[in-house]
Enzyme design. Structure first.
Site, PDB file in Angstrom:
ATOM      1  N   HIS A 219       0.815  -1.223   0.000  1.00 49.62           N
ATOM      2  CA  HIS A 219       0.000   0.000   0.000  1.00 49.62           C
ATOM      3  C   HIS A 219       0.846   1.269   0.000  1.00 49.62           C
ATOM      4  CE1 HIS A 219       0.379  -0.249   4.517  1.00 49.62           C
ATOM      5  NE2 HIS A 219       0.465   1.070   4.366  1.00 49.62           N
ATOM      6  N   ASP A 252       0.101  -7.640   1.219  1.00 40.63           N
ATOM      7  CA  ASP A 252       0.508  -6.250   1.448  1.00 40.63           C
ATOM      8  C   ASP A 252       2.025  -6.102   1.514  1.00 40.63           C
ATOM      9  OD1 ASP A 252       0.154  -3.532   1.739  1.00 40.63           O
ATOM     10  OD2 ASP A 252      -0.106  -3.617   3.912  1.00 40.63           O
ATOM     11  N   SER A 330       4.637   2.380   7.907  1.00 43.76           N
ATOM     12  CA  SER A 330       4.343   1.252   7.029  1.00 43.76           C
ATOM     13  C   SER A 330       5.572   0.809   6.249  1.00 43.76           C
ATOM     14  CB  SER A 330       3.244   1.628   6.034  1.00 43.76           C
ATOM     15  OG  SER A 330       1.990   1.620   6.647  1.00 43.76           O
TER      16      SER A 330
END
Length: 483
Positions: A219, A252, A330
């Site tokens: 992402h 992911d 992230s």
């Protein structure tokens, strides 16, 4: 099951029906800091200085001297300390010696003036840093002015100099300490920016191989599929444009490549060896603040986390940690006490009803390193990743014990794939799956996450109920290509 949505813009965050959990890309949550007006509390002040030589019968009229309107509170000290004219005219022959002119000037500047306070301003992230910088600069100016006054008045004590540290003394950080682990890990953690027009998204990553391979979240770099530019900033500050080697929304994860060699990779440890209570460090660039280290413990294991949009959701058998993870973390590593990566930070939880991620509340989630290793190897070799399936459709409306296989076809797809793993094991439409490898499941996402944690070809044991009959069924997982 906890549902997540990616932080990476331009997709706005979505709230789940149960507990909102968000992936940690900053663009959907980090507000742009508004300019902060820093008001100078100093008002123009009238400083009395004799316009003409004073006599005993006719004192000189005071002359108004205005201090600059934008001067800080420290600046009048400098101004008054450097006014020799006032010093020369302040003492007449035959009169007693007066106090030092700087003292007169400072007293006159404040005499009768009400104390003023600047209004409190709303300060954003960049505002805080700007105000701090201004404060430091003001402190330096004020200190210099006060030092000059003391020198001119010969008031500085002989013992005013404070002790200084021994420059040859080196603080020893023991092996395994947070400082020692951070020193080893930080050089191999990078900041990632995806440039989209005038904006962009930022995240973190880790050096995976010495020849330029970097691991991060899908992402974080999802917009690169549309032609966005990906820029990697290394610990020493230099930048390199990167290309996406491969990515999978199902896990992911994404692998980038920069044209460099001689990089120092981090070691992917064994995530199956960690236990609840183990100490961990989260490293990355939360809110764009590069090289940030936070600490905590492993709070829980095997948390079923669903991240991303429904059409491209990632199902993660996640490691839960209370180490502070915020938007921008992230793709950064979660590191154990040996300095090994045991997870890739991917998501954070937010209280129910919160429409956008506001920051860490002590519930962060990471993709286990064993899963990351397997997927990264596939992405480097083929540009794609595979994931395991059992070949059934699950009924999301079922509310009873376990997870029920759909009783009828959905959009033309059979509830049990013919000749698939479940079909070959004797599982039928309407059967209820109670557990996988002895671990009870109560939601469809829990079963999916537990299966995704395996590899194609792995065998699993399912506890299945048909009517009132329960039995254990051995199923060999088949392979499906991600994306």
């Amino acid at each position: 099951m906890t549902e997540h949505t990616p932080f990476a813009p331009p997709t706005p965050p979505r709230r789940s029906t149960d507990e909102s959990v968000w992936t940690t890309d900053p663009a959907a949550s980090e507000p742009h800091a508004e300019p902060v007006a820093v008001e100078h509390p100093a008002e123009p002040v009238a400083v009395e200085a004799p316009a003409e030589p004073a006599t005993a019968e006719h004192p000189a009229e005071p002359a108004a001297v205005e201090a600059p309107a934008e001067a800080t509170t420290a600046e009048p000290v400098l101004a008054h300390a450097a006014t020799p004219a006032a010093e020369q005219s302040s003492h007449q022959p035959g009169e007693p010696a007066a106090a030092h002119p700087a003292v007169h000037a400072l007293a006159a500047a404040h005499a009768g003036q009400p104390r003023r306070h600047a209004p409190r301003a709303r300060v954003g992230l960049r505002g805080v840093m700007s105000v701090a910088l201004i404060g430091l600069l003001t402190g330096v100016a004020g200190g210099a002015g006060a030092h000059l006054v003391l020198d001119r008045a010969d008031l500085r004590p002989a013992d005013a100099d404070l002790p200084v540290p021994d420059v040859e003394h080196v603080v020893d950080r023991p092996s395994g300490s947070v400082a020692a682990i951070a020193a080893d890990v930080l050089p191999s953690v990078v900041s990632i920016e995806v440039q989209i027009g005038q904006g962009g998204a930022t995240g973190s990553g880790m050096i995976l191989k010495e020849d330029g391979y970097i691991l991060t979240n899908n992402h974080v770099v999802a917009e690169a599929a549309g032609g966005a530019k990906v820029v990697v900033t290394f610990a020493d500050g230099h930048e390199q444009e990167a290309r996406v080697v491969g990515a999978t929304p199902d896990y992911d994860l994404a692998v980038l490549k920069v044209e460099e060699s001689g990089l120092v990779p981090l070691v992917l440890g064994d995530s199956d060896a960690i236990v609840v209570g183990d100490s961990v460090l989260a490293v990355g660039s939360p809110l764009g603040l590069d090289a940030t280290v936070t600490t905590g413990i492993v709070s829980a294991l095997h948390r079923p986390v669903k991240a991303g949009e429904e059409a491209e959701a990632a199902f993660i058998d996640a490691i839960q940690t209370d180490a502070a993870i915020n938007p921008g973390n992230s793709g950064g590593p979660l590191v154990n006490a040996a300095g090994e990566v045991i997870g890739i930070n991917s998501a954070i939880a937010q209280p129910p009803g919160v429409a956008a991620a506001t920051g860490s509340i002590g519930l962060g989630f990471a993709i286990p390193s064993n899963q990351a290793r397997h997927t990264a190897e596939q992405l480097i070799e083929t540009g794609h990743a595979t994931f395991p399936v059992i070949g059934v459709l699950l009924d999301p409306a079922y509310q009873g014990e376990g997870v029920r296989v759909a009783e009828s076809a959905v959009q033309g797809q059979a509830p049990v794939t013919p000749e698939g793993p479940a079909d070959l094991a004797g599982i039928r439409a309407g059967d209820v799956i109670l557990a996988i490898d002895g671990r009870p499941v109560s939601q469809a996402d829990e079963l999916i996450v537990a299966i995704r944690a395996k590899a194609p070809g792995d065998p699993v044991t399912l506890r299945v109920r048909t009517g009132d009959d329960e039995r254990d069924v051995r199923v060999v997982l088949s392979e499906k290509t991600s994306g």
